[in-house]
Design a protein around this motif. Sequence first.
Motif, short mmCIF file in Angstrom:
data_model
loop_
_atom_site.label_atom_id
_atom_site.label_comp_id
_atom_site.label_asym_id
_atom_site.label_seq_id
_atom_site.Cartn_x
_atom_site.Cartn_y
_atom_site.Cartn_z
N PRO A 150 12.36 -4.32 -5.35
CA PRO A 150 11.01 -3.81 -5.60
C PRO A 150 10.13 -4.03 -4.38
N ALA A 151 9.08 -3.24 -4.27
CA ALA A 151 8.07 -3.48 -3.24
C ALA A 151 6.96 -4.39 -3.77
N ALA A 152 6.72 -4.34 -5.07
CA ALA A 152 5.68 -5.13 -5.71
C ALA A 152 6.00 -5.23 -7.19
N ALA A 153 5.23 -6.03 -7.91
CA ALA A 153 5.53 -6.29 -9.32
C ALA A 153 5.09 -5.17 -10.25
N THR A 154 4.07 -4.41 -9.86
CA THR A 154 3.53 -3.35 -10.71
C THR A 154 3.17 -2.16 -9.84
N THR A 155 2.79 -1.06 -10.47
CA THR A 155 2.14 0.02 -9.74
C THR A 155 0.69 -0.39 -9.48
N PRO A 200 0.81 -1.23 0.00
CA PRO A 200 0.00 0.00 0.00
C PRO A 200 0.84 1.28 0.00
N ALA A 201 1.96 1.28 0.74
CA ALA A 201 2.84 2.45 0.72
C ALA A 201 3.35 2.70 -0.70
N HIS A 202 3.74 1.64 -1.37
CA HIS A 202 4.20 1.71 -2.77
C HIS A 202 3.09 2.20 -3.70
N LEU A 241 5.41 5.14 -7.39
CA LEU A 241 6.35 4.02 -7.34
C LEU A 241 7.08 4.06 -6.01
N GLY A 242 7.21 2.92 -5.36
CA GLY A 242 8.01 2.84 -4.15
C GLY A 242 9.14 1.84 -4.33
N VAL A 243 10.15 1.98 -3.48
CA VAL A 243 11.29 1.05 -3.47
C VAL A 243 11.45 0.53 -2.05
#
Length: 485
Positions: free
Chosen positions: A389-394, A183-185, A449-451
Amino acid sequence: MDDIAFSDASSLVERLVAREFSSIELLEHYVERVERYNPRINAVVAMQLDEARARARTADEALAKGRRLGPLHGLPMTVKESYDIAGMATTWGNPLLKDNIAAADAVACQRLQSAGAIIFGKTNVPLSLADFQSYNDIYGTTSNPHDPGRGPGGSSGGSAAALAAGMTALEMGSDIGGSIRNPAHYCGVFGHKPTWGILPIRGHALPGILTPTDLSVIGPLARSARDLALVLDVVGGADALQTPGWHLELPAPTQKRLGDWRVAVWADEEMAPVDESIKARVLEVARLVEDAGGRVDYRARPAFSADHSHEQYEHLLYAAMSARQPEAVFEENLERLSRLDPRDKSELAYEIRGSTLYYRQWHACNERRTHLRWAWHEFFRDFDILLTPAAATTAFPHDHSEPLEARELTVNREQRPYFEQIFWAGLTGVAYLPSTVFPAGLDEQGLPLGVQAAGREMGDLATIEFARQVGEVMGGCAIPAACRA
Protein backbone atom coordinates in the motif's frame (compact mmCIF):
# COMPACT_ATOMS: atom_id res chain seq x y z
CA MET A 1 -6.99 23.35 -25.99
CA ASP A 2 -8.80 21.71 -23.07
CA ASP A 3 -8.19 18.32 -24.68
CA ILE A 4 -4.49 18.60 -23.74
CA ALA A 5 -5.03 19.47 -20.07
CA PHE A 6 -4.50 15.86 -19.00
CA SER A 7 -1.87 14.80 -21.54
CA ASP A 8 1.44 13.70 -20.12
CA ALA A 9 4.55 15.83 -20.43
CA SER A 10 6.23 13.54 -22.95
CA SER A 11 3.27 13.82 -25.34
CA LEU A 12 3.12 17.57 -24.92
CA VAL A 13 6.80 17.99 -25.78
CA GLU A 14 6.32 15.84 -28.88
CA ARG A 15 3.42 18.06 -29.95
CA LEU A 16 5.35 21.24 -29.17
CA VAL A 17 8.26 20.08 -31.31
CA ALA A 18 5.80 19.13 -34.08
CA ARG A 19 4.49 22.73 -33.77
CA GLU A 20 0.88 21.71 -33.17
CA PHE A 21 0.85 24.61 -30.73
CA SER A 22 3.44 26.98 -29.33
CA SER A 23 5.02 27.07 -25.90
CA ILE A 24 3.43 30.43 -25.16
CA GLU A 25 0.02 29.01 -26.09
CA LEU A 26 0.54 26.02 -23.81
CA LEU A 27 1.68 28.26 -20.97
CA GLU A 28 -1.37 30.51 -21.31
CA HIS A 29 -3.54 27.40 -21.38
CA TYR A 30 -2.25 26.40 -17.93
CA VAL A 31 -2.50 29.95 -16.61
CA GLU A 32 -6.15 30.03 -17.68
CA ARG A 33 -6.79 26.72 -15.92
CA VAL A 34 -5.09 28.02 -12.77
CA GLU A 35 -7.38 31.05 -12.87
CA ARG A 36 -10.42 28.82 -13.35
CA TYR A 37 -9.76 25.96 -10.92
CA ASN A 38 -7.21 27.16 -8.39
CA PRO A 39 -9.61 29.32 -6.32
CA ARG A 40 -11.43 26.10 -5.33
CA ILE A 41 -8.34 23.89 -4.94
CA ASN A 42 -5.57 26.33 -3.89
CA ALA A 43 -2.73 24.18 -5.18
CA VAL A 44 -0.68 26.82 -7.04
CA VAL A 45 0.36 29.43 -4.47
CA ALA A 46 2.85 31.62 -6.36
CA MET A 47 3.62 32.34 -10.02
CA GLN A 48 6.37 34.09 -12.00
CA LEU A 49 4.56 34.75 -15.25
CA ASP A 50 6.78 37.47 -16.74
CA GLU A 51 9.81 35.19 -16.54
CA ALA A 52 7.81 32.19 -17.78
CA ARG A 53 6.41 34.07 -20.78
CA ALA A 54 9.89 35.26 -21.70
CA ARG A 55 11.19 31.67 -21.57
CA ALA A 56 8.24 30.44 -23.61
CA ARG A 57 8.92 33.00 -26.34
CA THR A 58 12.59 31.99 -26.34
CA ALA A 59 11.56 28.34 -26.80
CA ASP A 60 9.27 29.23 -29.69
CA GLU A 61 11.93 31.35 -31.35
CA ALA A 62 14.50 28.56 -31.03
CA LEU A 63 12.14 26.03 -32.60
CA ALA A 64 11.41 28.42 -35.46
CA LYS A 65 15.13 28.33 -36.18
CA GLY A 66 15.21 24.54 -36.06
CA ARG A 67 16.82 24.35 -32.63
CA ARG A 68 15.42 22.26 -29.76
CA LEU A 69 16.36 23.36 -26.25
CA GLY A 70 16.29 19.89 -24.72
CA PRO A 71 14.07 16.94 -23.84
CA LEU A 72 11.60 19.24 -22.02
CA HIS A 73 11.57 21.88 -24.75
CA GLY A 74 9.00 24.59 -24.03
CA LEU A 75 7.13 22.58 -21.36
CA PRO A 76 5.37 24.65 -18.66
CA MET A 77 5.56 23.10 -15.20
CA THR A 78 5.42 23.89 -11.50
CA VAL A 79 7.51 22.85 -8.50
CA LYS A 80 6.89 22.37 -4.81
CA GLU A 81 7.11 25.59 -2.78
CA SER A 82 10.17 24.30 -0.91
CA TYR A 83 12.40 24.57 -4.01
CA ASP A 84 14.45 27.72 -4.44
CA ILE A 85 13.55 29.79 -7.49
CA ALA A 86 15.51 33.03 -7.84
CA GLY A 87 13.38 36.02 -6.88
CA MET A 88 10.61 33.95 -5.29
CA ALA A 89 9.95 33.23 -1.61
CA THR A 90 10.88 29.81 -0.22
CA THR A 91 8.93 29.48 3.03
CA TRP A 92 8.22 25.78 3.64
CA GLY A 93 4.85 27.06 4.84
CA ASN A 94 6.48 28.78 7.82
CA PRO A 95 5.46 32.43 8.45
CA LEU A 96 8.92 33.08 9.91
CA LEU A 97 10.32 32.52 6.40
CA LYS A 98 7.76 34.53 4.41
CA ASP A 99 10.45 37.03 3.43
CA ASN A 100 13.06 34.41 2.50
CA ILE A 101 13.64 35.31 -1.16
CA ALA A 102 15.88 32.87 -3.02
CA ALA A 103 18.98 34.23 -4.72
CA ALA A 104 19.41 31.28 -7.09
CA ASP A 105 17.49 28.33 -8.47
CA ALA A 106 17.76 24.90 -6.86
CA VAL A 107 20.05 22.57 -8.81
CA ALA A 108 17.07 20.44 -9.88
CA CYS A 109 15.28 23.51 -11.21
CA GLN A 110 18.41 24.61 -13.05
CA ARG A 111 18.60 21.22 -14.76
CA LEU A 112 14.90 21.17 -15.62
CA GLN A 113 15.11 24.63 -17.22
CA SER A 114 18.38 23.80 -18.99
CA ALA A 115 16.46 20.89 -20.54
CA GLY A 116 13.86 23.36 -21.86
CA ALA A 117 11.24 23.36 -19.10
CA ILE A 118 9.48 26.57 -18.08
CA ILE A 119 8.80 26.78 -14.34
CA PHE A 120 5.87 29.16 -14.00
CA GLY A 121 4.76 28.58 -10.41
CA LYS A 122 5.05 26.93 -7.03
CA THR A 123 2.63 24.60 -5.24
CA ASN A 124 1.48 24.36 -1.64
CA VAL A 125 2.96 22.48 1.33
CA PRO A 126 2.24 21.94 5.05
CA LEU A 127 4.15 23.75 7.77
CA SER A 128 7.78 22.61 7.60
CA LEU A 129 6.77 19.85 5.14
CA ALA A 130 5.61 17.77 8.12
CA ASP A 131 2.05 16.57 7.59
CA PHE A 132 -0.14 14.26 5.50
CA GLN A 133 -2.15 17.36 4.58
CA SER A 134 -1.10 20.62 2.89
CA TYR A 135 -2.08 23.78 4.73
CA ASN A 136 -0.23 26.64 6.39
CA ASP A 137 -0.74 30.17 7.68
CA ILE A 138 0.84 31.78 4.63
CA TYR A 139 -0.98 30.16 1.73
CA GLY A 140 -3.99 28.47 3.33
CA THR A 141 -5.44 25.03 2.65
CA THR A 142 -5.11 22.89 -0.48
CA SER A 143 -8.07 20.66 -1.34
CA ASN A 144 -8.25 17.42 -3.26
CA PRO A 145 -9.57 18.00 -6.81
CA HIS A 146 -11.60 14.79 -6.55
CA ASP A 147 -13.38 15.99 -3.39
CA PRO A 148 -12.67 19.50 -2.02
CA GLY A 149 -13.75 18.35 1.44
CA ARG A 150 -10.66 16.16 1.60
CA GLY A 151 -6.95 16.85 1.55
CA PRO A 152 -4.56 16.03 -1.32
CA GLY A 153 -1.90 14.58 0.96
CA GLY A 154 1.37 16.06 2.05
CA SER A 155 3.86 17.34 1.95
CA SER A 156 3.80 17.51 -1.86
CA GLY A 157 0.04 17.94 -1.72
CA GLY A 158 -0.07 21.04 -3.89
CA SER A 159 2.08 19.24 -6.45
CA ALA A 160 -0.30 16.28 -6.77
CA ALA A 161 -3.42 18.46 -6.69
CA ALA A 162 -2.16 20.77 -9.44
CA LEU A 163 -1.36 17.78 -11.65
CA ALA A 164 -4.66 16.05 -10.96
CA ALA A 165 -6.59 19.22 -11.81
CA GLY A 166 -4.74 19.73 -15.11
CA MET A 167 -3.13 23.01 -14.00
CA THR A 168 0.44 21.96 -14.84
CA ALA A 169 2.21 19.47 -17.07
CA LEU A 170 4.79 18.17 -14.59
CA GLU A 171 5.81 18.59 -10.96
CA MET A 172 8.79 18.21 -8.67
CA GLY A 173 8.17 17.19 -5.07
CA SER A 174 10.20 15.79 -2.19
CA ASP A 175 9.83 12.87 0.20
CA ILE A 176 11.12 11.93 3.64
CA GLY A 177 8.02 10.19 4.98
CA GLY A 178 5.81 9.53 1.97
CA SER A 179 5.58 13.16 0.86
CA ILE A 180 5.59 12.27 -2.84
CA ARG A 181 3.90 8.93 -2.47
CA ASN A 182 0.82 9.60 -0.39
CA PRO A 183 -0.22 12.70 -2.43
CA ALA A 184 0.19 10.67 -5.65
CA HIS A 185 -2.04 7.99 -4.11
CA TYR A 186 -4.65 10.46 -2.79
CA CYS A 187 -4.88 12.42 -6.04
CA GLY A 188 -4.57 9.64 -8.63
CA VAL A 189 -1.25 10.55 -10.29
CA PHE A 190 2.20 8.95 -10.63
CA GLY A 191 4.95 9.73 -8.13
CA HIS A 192 8.48 8.45 -7.67
CA LYS A 193 10.67 8.50 -4.56
CA PRO A 194 14.18 7.88 -5.91
CA THR A 195 17.03 5.96 -4.37
CA TRP A 196 18.51 8.30 -1.78
CA GLY A 197 21.22 10.57 -3.16
CA ILE A 198 20.81 10.09 -6.91
CA LEU A 199 19.10 13.46 -7.48
CA PRO A 200 20.93 16.55 -6.17
CA ILE A 201 18.97 18.18 -3.37
CA ARG A 202 20.91 21.46 -3.09
CA GLY A 203 18.46 24.35 -3.20
CA HIS A 204 15.72 22.31 -1.56
CA ALA A 205 16.63 23.21 2.01
CA LEU A 206 16.17 25.78 4.73
CA PRO A 207 18.25 28.97 4.35
CA GLY A 208 21.98 28.39 4.49
CA ILE A 209 21.78 24.57 4.56
CA LEU A 210 23.97 22.65 2.09
CA THR A 211 24.21 19.23 3.74
CA PRO A 212 21.71 16.67 2.34
CA THR A 213 19.23 15.48 4.96
CA ASP A 214 19.21 11.77 5.80
CA LEU A 215 16.23 9.94 4.22
CA SER A 216 15.08 13.03 2.33
CA VAL A 217 14.93 12.92 -1.47
CA ILE A 218 13.54 15.03 -4.29
CA GLY A 219 11.57 13.45 -7.10
CA PRO A 220 8.90 13.88 -9.76
CA LEU A 221 5.14 13.64 -9.84
CA ALA A 222 3.59 13.21 -13.26
CA ARG A 223 0.72 11.96 -15.37
CA SER A 224 2.63 8.99 -16.74
CA ALA A 225 5.41 6.65 -15.72
CA ARG A 226 7.49 7.60 -18.74
CA ASP A 227 7.48 11.21 -17.50
CA LEU A 228 8.98 10.00 -14.21
CA ALA A 229 11.82 8.30 -16.10
CA LEU A 230 12.34 11.41 -18.21
CA VAL A 231 12.79 13.60 -15.12
CA LEU A 232 15.25 11.16 -13.57
CA ASP A 233 17.30 11.35 -16.76
CA VAL A 234 17.22 15.16 -16.78
CA VAL A 235 17.79 15.85 -13.07
CA GLY A 236 19.67 12.77 -11.87
CA GLY A 237 23.39 12.63 -11.27
CA ALA A 238 26.05 14.12 -9.08
CA ASP A 239 26.11 17.71 -7.88
CA ALA A 240 29.09 19.89 -8.81
CA LEU A 241 31.26 18.62 -5.95
CA GLN A 242 31.24 15.11 -7.39
CA THR A 243 30.70 15.45 -11.13
CA PRO A 244 34.41 14.98 -11.95
CA GLY A 245 34.28 11.51 -10.45
CA TRP A 246 30.91 9.85 -10.92
CA HIS A 247 28.00 9.71 -13.31
CA LEU A 248 24.61 8.14 -12.79
CA GLU A 249 23.91 5.05 -14.89
CA LEU A 250 20.79 3.36 -13.58
CA PRO A 251 20.35 -0.20 -14.87
CA ALA A 252 17.66 -0.54 -17.52
CA PRO A 253 14.92 -3.08 -16.79
CA THR A 254 14.74 -6.14 -19.04
CA GLN A 255 11.11 -7.09 -18.37
CA LYS A 256 9.04 -6.47 -21.50
CA ARG A 257 5.65 -7.60 -20.19
CA LEU A 258 3.88 -8.13 -16.86
CA GLY A 259 4.53 -11.86 -17.07
CA ASP A 260 8.28 -11.27 -16.89
CA TRP A 261 8.26 -9.86 -13.35
CA ARG A 262 9.05 -11.57 -10.04
CA VAL A 263 6.83 -9.86 -7.48
CA ALA A 264 6.56 -10.08 -3.70
CA VAL A 265 3.42 -8.74 -2.02
CA TRP A 266 3.17 -7.08 1.40
CA ALA A 267 -0.49 -6.03 1.33
CA ASP A 268 -1.21 -5.44 5.01
CA GLU A 269 0.53 -5.33 8.37
CA GLU A 270 -0.78 -5.89 11.88
CA MET A 271 1.12 -2.92 13.30
CA ALA A 272 -0.17 -0.60 10.54
CA PRO A 273 -3.41 -2.01 9.10
CA VAL A 274 -4.84 -0.64 5.86
CA ASP A 275 -8.40 -0.29 4.68
CA GLU A 276 -9.77 -3.35 2.91
CA SER A 277 -10.22 -1.30 -0.27
CA ILE A 278 -6.49 -0.53 -0.28
CA LYS A 279 -5.48 -4.11 0.37
CA ALA A 280 -7.83 -5.37 -2.35
CA ARG A 281 -6.25 -3.08 -4.95
CA VAL A 282 -2.71 -4.20 -4.07
CA LEU A 283 -3.85 -7.80 -4.51
CA GLU A 284 -5.56 -6.93 -7.80
CA VAL A 285 -2.26 -5.65 -9.18
CA ALA A 286 -0.57 -8.83 -7.99
CA ARG A 287 -3.17 -10.92 -9.82
CA LEU A 288 -2.52 -9.00 -13.03
CA VAL A 289 1.08 -10.18 -12.86
CA GLU A 290 0.01 -13.69 -11.91
CA ASP A 291 -2.51 -13.91 -14.75
CA ALA A 292 0.17 -12.74 -17.18
CA GLY A 293 2.41 -15.62 -16.11
CA GLY A 294 4.66 -13.77 -13.70
CA ARG A 295 5.91 -15.12 -10.41
CA VAL A 296 4.05 -13.75 -7.36
CA ASP A 297 4.82 -14.57 -3.72
CA TYR A 298 2.45 -13.38 -0.99
CA ARG A 299 4.52 -14.60 1.95
CA ALA A 300 8.09 -13.62 1.13
CA ARG A 301 9.65 -11.12 3.52
CA PRO A 302 13.18 -9.80 4.02
CA ALA A 303 15.17 -11.19 6.95
CA PHE A 304 14.04 -8.76 9.65
CA SER A 305 10.85 -8.02 11.57
CA ALA A 306 8.49 -5.21 10.62
CA ASP A 307 8.67 -3.61 14.06
CA HIS A 308 12.50 -3.62 14.05
CA SER A 309 12.59 -1.87 10.68
CA HIS A 310 9.99 0.66 11.72
CA GLU A 311 11.77 1.47 14.97
CA GLN A 312 14.95 2.34 13.05
CA TYR A 313 12.97 4.43 10.59
CA GLU A 314 11.21 6.44 13.28
CA HIS A 315 14.44 7.17 15.16
CA LEU A 316 16.22 8.25 11.98
CA LEU A 317 13.23 10.19 10.66
CA TYR A 318 12.76 12.27 13.80
CA ALA A 319 16.49 12.81 14.11
CA ALA A 320 16.54 14.18 10.58
CA MET A 321 13.45 16.31 11.14
CA SER A 322 14.83 17.74 14.38
CA ALA A 323 17.58 19.46 12.41
CA ARG A 324 14.84 21.65 10.88
CA GLN A 325 13.46 22.70 14.26
CA PRO A 326 14.32 25.85 16.23
CA GLU A 327 16.68 25.51 19.17
CA ALA A 328 13.84 26.15 21.60
CA VAL A 329 11.95 23.10 20.31
CA PHE A 330 15.04 20.93 20.75
CA GLU A 331 15.49 22.16 24.33
CA GLU A 332 11.83 21.44 25.03
CA ASN A 333 12.22 17.90 23.70
CA LEU A 334 15.24 17.35 25.93
CA GLU A 335 13.12 18.32 28.93
CA ARG A 336 10.29 16.02 27.79
CA LEU A 337 12.79 13.18 27.35
CA SER A 338 13.79 13.46 31.00
CA ARG A 339 10.17 12.80 31.99
CA LEU A 340 9.49 10.05 29.45
CA ASP A 341 8.61 6.55 30.65
CA PRO A 342 11.13 4.11 29.08
CA ARG A 343 8.22 1.75 28.35
CA ASP A 344 6.31 4.38 26.35
CA LYS A 345 6.07 3.22 22.71
CA SER A 346 3.69 5.93 21.51
CA GLU A 347 4.34 7.98 18.37
CA LEU A 348 5.09 11.02 20.52
CA ALA A 349 7.64 9.02 22.51
CA TYR A 350 9.41 7.95 19.31
CA GLU A 351 9.44 11.56 18.16
CA ILE A 352 10.96 12.78 21.42
CA ARG A 353 13.62 10.05 21.48
CA GLY A 354 14.53 10.44 17.82
CA SER A 355 14.70 14.22 18.06
CA THR A 356 17.23 14.07 20.91
CA LEU A 357 19.59 11.27 19.88
CA TYR A 358 23.26 11.59 20.78
CA TYR A 359 25.55 10.86 17.85
CA ARG A 360 26.58 7.54 19.40
CA GLN A 361 22.90 6.50 19.52
CA TRP A 362 22.29 7.75 15.98
CA HIS A 363 25.34 5.86 14.75
CA ALA A 364 24.09 2.62 16.30
CA CYS A 365 20.71 3.14 14.66
CA ASN A 366 22.40 3.89 11.35
CA GLU A 367 24.38 0.65 11.68
CA ARG A 368 21.13 -1.25 12.15
CA ARG A 369 19.78 0.54 9.08
CA THR A 370 22.78 -0.64 7.08
CA HIS A 371 21.95 -4.20 8.08
CA LEU A 372 18.42 -3.58 6.80
CA ARG A 373 19.84 -2.38 3.48
CA TRP A 374 21.85 -5.56 3.07
CA ALA A 375 18.82 -7.68 3.99
CA TRP A 376 16.87 -5.94 1.23
CA HIS A 377 19.79 -6.51 -1.13
CA GLU A 378 19.50 -10.25 -0.51
CA PHE A 379 15.71 -10.13 -0.81
CA PHE A 380 15.88 -8.50 -4.24
CA ARG A 381 18.10 -11.27 -5.56
CA ASP A 382 14.86 -13.27 -5.78
CA PHE A 383 12.39 -10.51 -6.61
CA ASP A 384 12.20 -7.51 -8.92
CA ILE A 385 9.34 -5.67 -7.22
CA LEU A 386 7.74 -5.44 -3.80
CA LEU A 387 4.08 -4.38 -3.92
CA THR A 388 2.69 -2.55 -0.87
CA PRO A 389 0.00 0.00 0.00
CA ALA A 390 0.98 3.64 -0.35
CA ALA A 391 -1.13 4.67 2.66
CA ALA A 392 -3.74 3.27 5.04
CA THR A 393 -6.80 4.92 3.45
CA THR A 394 -7.85 6.97 0.46
CA ALA A 395 -7.95 10.77 0.86
CA PHE A 396 -9.50 11.71 4.20
CA PRO A 397 -11.48 14.83 5.26
CA HIS A 398 -9.55 17.95 6.24
CA ASP A 399 -8.44 17.77 9.88
CA HIS A 400 -6.47 20.72 11.26
CA SER A 401 -6.88 19.79 14.90
CA GLU A 402 -3.93 20.08 17.25
CA PRO A 403 -1.78 18.39 18.35
CA LEU A 404 -1.08 16.35 15.24
CA GLU A 405 -0.22 13.20 17.15
CA ALA A 406 -3.72 13.15 18.69
CA ARG A 407 -5.43 12.90 15.31
CA GLU A 408 -6.96 9.66 14.10
CA LEU A 409 -7.89 8.00 10.82
CA THR A 410 -10.77 5.63 10.22
CA VAL A 411 -9.42 2.33 8.91
CA ASN A 412 -11.99 -0.43 8.36
CA ARG A 413 -14.44 1.48 10.58
CA GLU A 414 -11.91 1.55 13.43
CA GLN A 415 -10.10 4.63 14.72
CA ARG A 416 -6.34 4.32 14.29
CA PRO A 417 -3.47 6.71 15.14
CA TYR A 418 -2.87 9.35 12.47
CA PHE A 419 0.85 8.72 12.08
CA GLU A 420 0.58 4.93 12.12
CA GLN A 421 0.29 4.90 8.33
CA ILE A 422 3.81 6.30 7.97
CA PHE A 423 4.89 2.67 8.28
CA TRP A 424 4.29 2.20 4.54
CA ALA A 425 6.58 5.08 3.64
CA GLY A 426 9.23 4.04 6.12
CA LEU A 427 9.30 0.38 5.14
CA THR A 428 11.21 1.26 1.97
CA GLY A 429 12.39 4.77 2.88
CA VAL A 430 14.56 3.72 5.81
CA ALA A 431 16.67 1.56 3.49
CA TYR A 432 16.93 4.18 0.69
CA LEU A 433 14.91 2.02 -1.72
CA PRO A 434 13.25 3.53 -4.80
CA SER A 435 9.45 3.46 -4.71
CA THR A 436 6.98 4.33 -7.44
CA VAL A 437 3.32 4.99 -6.65
CA PHE A 438 0.98 4.52 -9.59
CA PRO A 439 -2.79 5.08 -9.98
CA ALA A 440 -4.89 1.93 -9.66
CA GLY A 441 -8.42 3.20 -10.20
CA LEU A 442 -11.07 4.57 -7.82
CA ASP A 443 -12.73 3.25 -4.67
CA GLU A 444 -16.48 3.04 -4.06
CA GLN A 445 -16.53 6.73 -3.08
CA GLY A 446 -14.92 7.74 -6.36
CA LEU A 447 -11.60 8.51 -4.67
CA PRO A 448 -8.27 7.54 -6.26
CA LEU A 449 -6.27 4.54 -5.11
CA GLY A 450 -2.55 4.11 -5.65
CA VAL A 451 -0.21 1.16 -5.19
CA GLN A 452 3.47 1.34 -4.24
CA ALA A 453 6.08 -0.63 -6.20
CA ALA A 454 9.48 -0.74 -4.51
CA GLY A 455 12.74 -2.19 -5.78
CA ARG A 456 16.40 -2.63 -4.93
CA GLU A 457 18.66 0.39 -4.46
CA MET A 458 19.37 1.93 -7.87
CA GLY A 459 16.46 -0.05 -9.30
CA ASP A 460 14.50 3.13 -10.04
CA LEU A 461 13.92 2.44 -13.71
CA ALA A 462 12.54 -1.01 -12.88
CA THR A 463 9.90 0.29 -10.46
CA ILE A 464 8.94 3.00 -12.96
CA GLU A 465 8.73 0.51 -15.84
CA PHE A 466 6.59 -1.80 -13.74
CA ALA A 467 4.27 1.14 -13.02
CA ARG A 468 4.13 1.93 -16.74
CA GLN A 469 3.14 -1.61 -17.66
CA VAL A 470 0.46 -1.78 -14.97
CA GLY A 471 -0.79 1.66 -15.99
CA GLU A 472 -1.43 0.40 -19.51
CA VAL A 473 -3.83 -2.15 -18.03
CA MET A 474 -5.41 -0.12 -15.22
CA GLY A 475 -5.95 3.10 -17.14
CA GLY A 476 -3.47 5.55 -15.63
CA CYS A 477 -4.34 8.83 -13.92
CA ALA A 478 -7.76 9.54 -12.47
CA ILE A 479 -9.27 12.76 -13.88
CA PRO A 480 -11.46 14.73 -11.44
CA ALA A 481 -14.96 15.16 -12.87
CA ALA A 482 -15.09 18.83 -11.82
CA CYS A 483 -11.89 19.65 -13.76
CA ARG A 484 -12.70 18.07 -17.13
CA ALA A 485 -13.94 21.23 -18.84
